[in-house]
Design a protein around this motif. Structure first.
Motif: not given
Length: 169
Positions: A142-168
């Motif tokens: 759920h957190l993954t889905d929620i985070g991706q929806r919020i990121l898309h609302a902020i920036d529709p061009d944001h690629p979502g998924g593996d982008h940014g500071f992904i640890p591990g």
């Protein structure tokens, strides 16, 4: 005095939305500083670590500064200051892009790579402790889905998924 119809006024948060909003704000304000505290013993902060980690996961451990700024979710000027500091520590080396001299490349040095390898286990352990251990597997989905929806609302061009500071990874 004329009363404004409800549909024309602000859509106030209901109690559940207010609680969710305040929880999200609390996370946004506290999580980075909690991760900074864990990284401080290595002389890094979360942004520094993210820059080093992004370089460590890139082909030849090298990225154009403009691409690295995108991964870091920061401005090019902030990234330039951070990379200059990491360069003074011997973790990063900058050079002109041989394929196009208008661009600058940032490359992770061997010392920088060793630093990422040394710091990553503790960082991932802290991410797990603060974010994932308190949640069930369903809540993580759920957190993954929620985070991706919020990121898309902020920036529709944001690629979502593996982008940014992904640890591990």
């Amino acid at each position: 005095m004329t009363k404004i119809p409800a549909e024309e006024g602000p859509r106030w948060l209901d109690e559940q939305e207010r609680r969710a909003w305040l929880s999200l704000v609390g996370i946004m304000l506290r999580l980075e500083s909690a991760l900074d505290a864990q990284l401080r013993s290595a002389g890094l902060n979360y942004f520094d670590y993210g820059v080093l980690a992004a370089l460590s996961e890139s082909p030849e451990r090298t990225l154009r500064m403009s691409v690295l700024a995108s991964y870091a979710e920061g401005s090019l000027s902030r990234l330039s200051q951070v990379v200059a500091r990491l360069e003074r520590k011997g973790y990063v080396h900058r050079s002109s892009d041989p394929t196009d001299g208008r661009y600058t490349l940032a490359a992770l040095t061997e010392e920088g790579y060793e630093t990422v390898l040394a710091v990553a286990p503790g960082h991932v352990q802290e991410v797990r402790r603060l974010v994932f251990d308190p949640l069930t597997k369903a809540q993580v989905r759920h957190l993954t889905d929620i985070g991706q929806r919020i990121l898309h609302a902020i920036d529709p061009d944001h690629p979502g998924g593996d982008h940014g500071f992904i640890p591990g990874r």
